[in-house]
Design a protein around this motif. Sequence first.
Motif, PDB file in Angstrom:
ATOM      1  N   PRO B  72       0.818  -1.224   0.000  1.00  0.00           N
ATOM      2  CA  PRO B  72       0.000   0.000   0.000  1.00  0.00           C
ATOM      3  C   PRO B  72       0.848   1.268   0.000  1.00  0.00           C
ATOM      4  CG  PRO B  72      -0.805  -1.585   1.635  1.00  0.00           C
ATOM      5  CD  PRO B  72       0.498  -2.119   1.122  1.00  0.00           C
ATOM      6  N   ALA B  73       2.029   1.228   0.600  1.00  0.00           N
ATOM      7  CA  ALA B  73       2.891   2.421   0.602  1.00  0.00           C
ATOM      8  C   ALA B  73       3.487   2.650  -0.779  1.00  0.00           C
ATOM      9  CB  ALA B  73       3.999   2.256   1.642  1.00  0.00           C
ATOM     10  N   LEU B  74       3.911   1.569  -1.412  1.00  0.00           N
ATOM     11  CA  LEU B  74       4.503   1.695  -2.750  1.00  0.00           C
ATOM     12  C   LEU B  74       3.502   2.252  -3.760  1.00  0.00           C
ATOM     13  CD1 LEU B  74       6.655  -1.544  -3.109  1.00  0.00           C
ATOM     14  CD2 LEU B  74       7.451   0.815  -3.425  1.00  0.00           C
ATOM     15  N   ALA B  75       2.221   2.037  -3.497  1.00  0.00           N
ATOM     16  CA  ALA B  75       1.198   2.486  -4.444  1.00  0.00           C
ATOM     17  C   ALA B  75       0.920   3.983  -4.346  1.00  0.00           C
ATOM     18  CB  ALA B  75      -0.105   1.693  -4.186  1.00  0.00           C
ATOM     19  N   VAL B  76       1.455   4.656  -3.341  1.00  0.00           N
ATOM     20  CA  VAL B  76       1.177   6.088  -3.187  1.00  0.00           C
ATOM     21  C   VAL B  76       1.964   6.871  -4.240  1.00  0.00           C
ATOM     22  CG1 VAL B  76       1.427   8.075  -1.645  1.00  0.00           C
ATOM     23  CG2 VAL B  76       0.714   5.848  -0.716  1.00  0.00           C
ATOM     24  N   PRO B  77       1.301   7.725  -5.018  1.00  0.00           N
ATOM     25  CA  PRO B  77       2.027   8.513  -6.031  1.00  0.00           C
ATOM     26  C   PRO B  77       3.097   9.375  -5.369  1.00  0.00           C
ATOM     27  CG  PRO B  77      -0.349   8.684  -6.372  1.00  0.00           C
ATOM     28  CD  PRO B  77      -0.159   7.986  -5.053  1.00  0.00           C
ATOM     29  N   GLY B  78       4.256   9.424  -5.969  1.00  0.00           N
ATOM     30  CA  GLY B  78       5.357  10.221  -5.419  1.00  0.00           C
ATOM     31  C   GLY B  78       6.336   9.405  -4.602  1.00  0.00           C
ATOM     32  N   VAL B  79       5.965   8.156  -4.297  1.00  0.00           N
ATOM     33  CA  VAL B  79       6.862   7.296  -3.519  1.00  0.00           C
ATOM     34  C   VAL B  79       7.857   6.609  -4.451  1.00  0.00           C
ATOM     35  CG1 VAL B  79       6.974   5.166  -2.154  1.00  0.00           C
ATOM     36  CG2 VAL B  79       5.278   6.929  -1.613  1.00  0.00           C
ATOM     37  N   HIS B  80       9.143   6.655  -4.092  1.00  0.00           N
ATOM     38  CA  HIS B  80      10.188   6.057  -4.913  1.00  0.00           C
ATOM     39  C   HIS B  80      10.719   4.749  -4.354  1.00  0.00           C
ATOM     40  CE1 HIS B  80      11.171   9.485  -7.765  1.00  0.00           C
ATOM     41  NE2 HIS B  80      10.240   9.993  -6.985  1.00  0.00           N
ATOM     42  N   ALA B  81      10.618   4.555  -3.065  1.00  0.00           N
ATOM     43  CA  ALA B  81      11.152   3.313  -2.482  1.00  0.00           C
ATOM     44  C   ALA B  81      10.540   3.062  -1.120  1.00  0.00           C
ATOM     45  CB  ALA B  81      12.671   3.383  -2.343  1.00  0.00           C
ATOM     46  N   VAL B  82      10.342   1.778  -0.805  1.00  0.00           N
ATOM     47  CA  VAL B  82       9.977   1.358   0.546  1.00  0.00           C
ATOM     48  C   VAL B  82      10.900   0.191   0.887  1.00  0.00           C
ATOM     49  CG1 VAL B  82       8.144   0.563   2.067  1.00  0.00           C
ATOM     50  CG2 VAL B  82       7.567   2.011   0.104  1.00  0.00           C
ATOM     51  N   LEU B  83      11.649   0.319   1.972  1.00  0.00           N
ATOM     52  CA  LEU B  83      12.675  -0.675   2.295  1.00  0.00           C
ATOM     53  C   LEU B  83      12.446  -1.271   3.684  1.00  0.00           C
ATOM     54  CD1 LEU B  83      15.919   1.223   1.115  1.00  0.00           C
ATOM     55  CD2 LEU B  83      14.380  -0.222  -0.244  1.00  0.00           C
ATOM     56  N   THR B  84      12.827  -2.540   3.816  1.00  0.00           N
ATOM     57  CA  THR B  84      12.793  -3.224   5.116  1.00  0.00           C
ATOM     58  C   THR B  84      14.151  -3.886   5.347  1.00  0.00           C
ATOM     59  OG1 THR B  84      12.047  -5.340   4.230  1.00  0.00           O
ATOM     60  CG2 THR B  84      10.331  -3.724   4.787  1.00  0.00           C
ATOM     61  N   SER B  85      14.238  -4.680   6.393  1.00  0.00           N
ATOM     62  CA  SER B  85      15.525  -5.325   6.716  1.00  0.00           C
ATOM     63  C   SER B  85      16.013  -6.221   5.575  1.00  0.00           C
ATOM     64  CB  SER B  85      15.404  -6.111   8.021  1.00  0.00           C
ATOM     65  OG  SER B  85      14.456  -7.137   7.860  1.00  0.00           O
ATOM     66  N   ASP B  86      15.073  -6.713   4.757  1.00  0.00           N
ATOM     67  CA  ASP B  86      15.496  -7.544   3.619  1.00  0.00           C
ATOM     68  C   ASP B  86      16.403  -6.768   2.664  1.00  0.00           C
ATOM     69  OD1 ASP B  86      14.013  -9.583   4.626  1.00  0.00           O
ATOM     70  OD2 ASP B  86      12.284  -9.264   3.296  1.00  0.00           O
ATOM     71  N   ASP B  87      16.296  -5.439   2.687  1.00  0.00           N
ATOM     72  CA  ASP B  87      17.050  -4.608   1.747  1.00  0.00           C
ATOM     73  C   ASP B  87      18.396  -4.149   2.307  1.00  0.00           C
ATOM     74  OD1 ASP B  87      14.926  -4.419  -0.345  1.00  0.00           O
ATOM     75  OD2 ASP B  87      13.822  -3.524   1.339  1.00  0.00           O
ATOM     76  N   VAL B  88      18.743  -4.612   3.507  1.00  0.00           N
ATOM     77  CA  VAL B  88      20.059  -4.273   4.074  1.00  0.00           C
ATOM     78  C   VAL B  88      21.059  -5.282   3.528  1.00  0.00           C
ATOM     79  CG1 VAL B  88      21.412  -4.034   6.196  1.00  0.00           C
ATOM     80  CG2 VAL B  88      18.992  -3.359   6.160  1.00  0.00           C
ATOM     81  N   PRO B  89      22.005  -4.831   2.700  1.00  0.00           N
ATOM     82  CA  PRO B  89      22.862  -5.801   1.997  1.00  0.00           C
ATOM     83  C   PRO B  89      23.943  -6.419   2.870  1.00  0.00           C
ATOM     84  CG  PRO B  89      23.435  -3.547   1.346  1.00  0.00           C
ATOM     85  CD  PRO B  89      22.236  -3.448   2.249  1.00  0.00           C
ATOM     86  N   GLY B  90      24.368  -5.731   3.912  1.00  0.00           N
ATOM     87  CA  GLY B  90      25.478  -6.239   4.728  1.00  0.00           C
ATOM     88  C   GLY B  90      25.001  -6.769   6.057  1.00  0.00           C
ATOM     89  N   GLU B  91      25.781  -6.513   7.110  1.00  0.00           N
ATOM     90  CA  GLU B  91      25.390  -6.925   8.453  1.00  0.00           C
ATOM     91  C   GLU B  91      24.101  -6.215   8.837  1.00  0.00           C
ATOM     92  OE1 GLU B  91      26.714  -9.142  10.524  1.00  0.00           O
ATOM     93  OE2 GLU B  91      28.121  -9.696   8.931  1.00  0.00           O
ATOM     94  N   LYS B  92      23.158  -6.948   9.371  1.00  0.00           N
ATOM     95  CA  LYS B  92      21.855  -6.359   9.654  1.00  0.00           C
ATOM     96  C   LYS B  92      21.760  -5.775  11.050  1.00  0.00           C
ATOM     97  CE  LYS B  92      19.590  -9.263   6.208  1.00  0.00           C
ATOM     98  NZ  LYS B  92      19.212  -8.265   5.200  1.00  0.00           N
TER      99      LYS B  92
END
Lengths: 162, 789
Positions: B72-92
């Motif tokens: 639902p957040a990604l669907a908001v116009p003007g939003v470019h990214a929504v990130l969670t811990s899955d998107d942390v590439p290194g040590e979390k």
Amino acid sequence: MRLTCTVNGDRHEVDDVWEGESLLYVLRERMGLPGSKNACEQGECGSCTVYLDGVPVCACLVAAGQAQGREVGTVEGLAGPGELHPVQEAFLEAGAVQCGFCTPGLLVATDDLVRRSRAEGRRPADAEIREALAGNLCRCTGYEKILDAVRLAADRMAGEAR
Amino acid sequence: MSTPTRTPAGAPSSVGGPGGRIGDDAQRPDGVLKVRGEFAYASDLWMDDMLWGVTLRSPHPYARIRSVDVGPALAVPGVHAVLTSDDVPGEKVYGLELADQPVLALDVVRYQGEPVALVAADHPDTARRAAARIVVDYDVWEPVTDARAALGHPTWNQVHDAPAAVTELSRESAHLHPHGNLVRHLKVRKGDPEPTADVVVVGEYEVGMQDQAFLGPESGLAVPGEDGGVDLYVATQWLHVDQRQICSALAMPPEKVRLTLAGVGGAFGGREDLSMHVHACLLALHTGKPVKMSYNREESFFGHVHRHPATMRYEHGATRDGDLVYVKAEIFLDGGAYASSTPAVVGNAGTMGLGPYVVPNVHVDCYGAYTNNPPCGAMRGFGSVQTAFAYEAQMDALAAELGMDPVELRCRNAMELGSETPTGQVVDSPAPVAELLRRLVAMPLPPEPATGDDVDLRHMPGGVSNTTHGEGVRRGVGYAVAYKNVAFSEGFDDYSTARVRLEVVGGEAVATVHTAAAEVGQGLVTVEQQIARTELGVDAVVVHPKDTAVGSAGSSSASRQTYVTGGAVKAACEAVRGRVLERARGLVGRPAGDLRLDGGKVVSDLEGVALPLADVLGDDAVEETVEWRHRPTQALDPDTGQGFAHVQYAFSAHRAVVDVDTELGLVKVVEMACTQDVGKAINPQAVVGQIQGGTAQGLGLAVMEEILVRDGRVQNPSFTDYLIPTVLDMPPMRIEVLEYADPHAPYGLRGVGEAPNISSGPAVLAAIRQATGLPLRRVPVRPEHLTGT
């Protein structure tokens, strides 16, 4: 919406202002005037103090639309390019600036106090200075050097023409 | 690399001119920009095409995350990214001392306000509205909210008049981390383990959670680099420790994570830990656009660590003559959900928790615990603030028991040069504890409060609220003294790096000082200029922007930068000077043993030599980079807490005068007086400013400042409900600065910033106790503590 107002003597016209934006946001993010500060954005700290038609207000509590057609004065307008206002000089000399985040709001509040007392032909008493600055939080200085600066500025400005 | 339209401004040269040397009231090089509103603080940074990042935080102090739906957040116009811990590439997970804190929540959230997800959008309100649409399904658990209960220790009964009890935390979820709920237990043992004494006083004390309340909110701007790396402009206290943690989270080498200090609106310890640093970098790298993040005040209360709340039990034993025989203390510090700097805070509270007194027999246990309260870490005074409230209350109680004057009792037991600390360290530089107190006593007291027709309401407790004209108002006077370790302790490799260049530009000799030391408002940039002017004999000194292009300067913490980075700048200047004078000797063709630099010239008084630097240097620049260390410290013995753990101590003392409306419980602090030994005042005006500001923060904790946490939830995250002293709350101050040189330190100086923050609050408490006769075992003191209602 479109907002038109005068800031530091210059007419500004900005488009696409969202109705929920504050005067502080418009000054900082749409007019390129970030001198007024965003410490609390709820009217408690005074760091965004600006003149609105000559009266000090917290710019964070003024909806952008309320500034339509009015005159705004910010810290950037206190002195001309390359110059310093006596209040600015006094803050520097007295050591009243540490991190400086409260400084712009305090300068506007001090300028207002000193102008009002000078118009009455007198210098502000300490208790009066404390009352006038009670809405401006400072976390670095403990206020002693700010009081020194206000007294210094009041002394110097008392000698100037009204 | 493109840079922000509003870049962090480098300090201009030469402000203050020839007056700005060691010992002068030199003016700040960034002062003109600050009073003109042109200084670029982190929250002022701006670039064309930048996005705004916001953080979604956990509403629960303790919960398991079943699922997160960002759709639902990604669907908001003007939003470019929504990130969670899955998107942390290194040590979390990351952390200053222990890596235990998730960059973004993993399966469990452990405090209210823990970051769960990030949104980047083209307008901050769009990003906030989108974040509110992220659906997080929580399985809410009962939080652990008491430090002693978390460790299975019994509660005490004096502070809250409750019976002692052990809380059983039998449920599985009561263990917050795999290694348990104990962050650190420091034992200090010295002398007789079973001492006895003629007179014994026991007290239990509690200190609430204080906030740094710096005015400039956590902010920064991350700019994706063309090399796939990132440039971060951020308000912080230690660029290189940030860089290490960001590199770990991004799985990038240091050369790809470049940090530059943006303007800092105060710090006081609250910027030692990461806040938005990794988050903004993640969003910038993910979107390929510059991303700005700037917390509002409410988020700021959740976005940084606070001062540890403490519960403390002290037992002091003394002879009938007033000589301390022993002190036993148990100190519990609530570290909240993650370790932050709790281990080091425990070290300070445990080693300095008895105050600047000689105690032959010592038994201290200091614990740092995990709970589901907000994470606590560094704040000015760092473990010494909490304990000072306890040990100074104990000294007053002991004086009362002995029928002695409280100042005399303190002087009788005061540390001095050559004394041994509770951790077995011999104090090897001046320790004028007794003199600080005696000088306070000698200062005139403010006039007695006015009565009758002479009353000015503005000077009364309650002020113009018109709550009293003097009825029920009692005056009290209290004293307290503090000591604090300067710089990092317990064997930490504590160093700073300075790069200094001397050259002639347009006919004028110009020095450039480049360090990574964070200017947070304290005036380090001024000190750097003063040292370079003094050592190189030039007026024009440019302070290079603070960044990671030069080596680490260590943290702007622990009152250490004037000492350690000041020492590094001094050493680098000396290296530059040595090379310049060597060149000059070659030009002169004689030994010229007394050559020195002054007024932009090479001068020899004996031989009448005065060579302009332009003649010596020509078009060359002489540059030296020096890594400088203070003498090493040692780890504490794990069983006894003994060892040479601290490199230097700072000493200050306060006298507080208060008027208390005993009927309404209102306190008016009438005057604060402070004496402090600073070794050498490099910039006397700035030294006094540090004492005044530190005094204010100590006063705030004594009578008004507390983050109220109920069931793990913060009740007052705003300046409406979390009160810091205003100009109406701060009284006039008397200050005396002593300068007894520390022979081990550059110029003999001592760190200044923290000590006055430690002695001020306990002096206020002592004054209120004297006015009211109440024991007052808890700070901040609230009206109901004074009225018994």
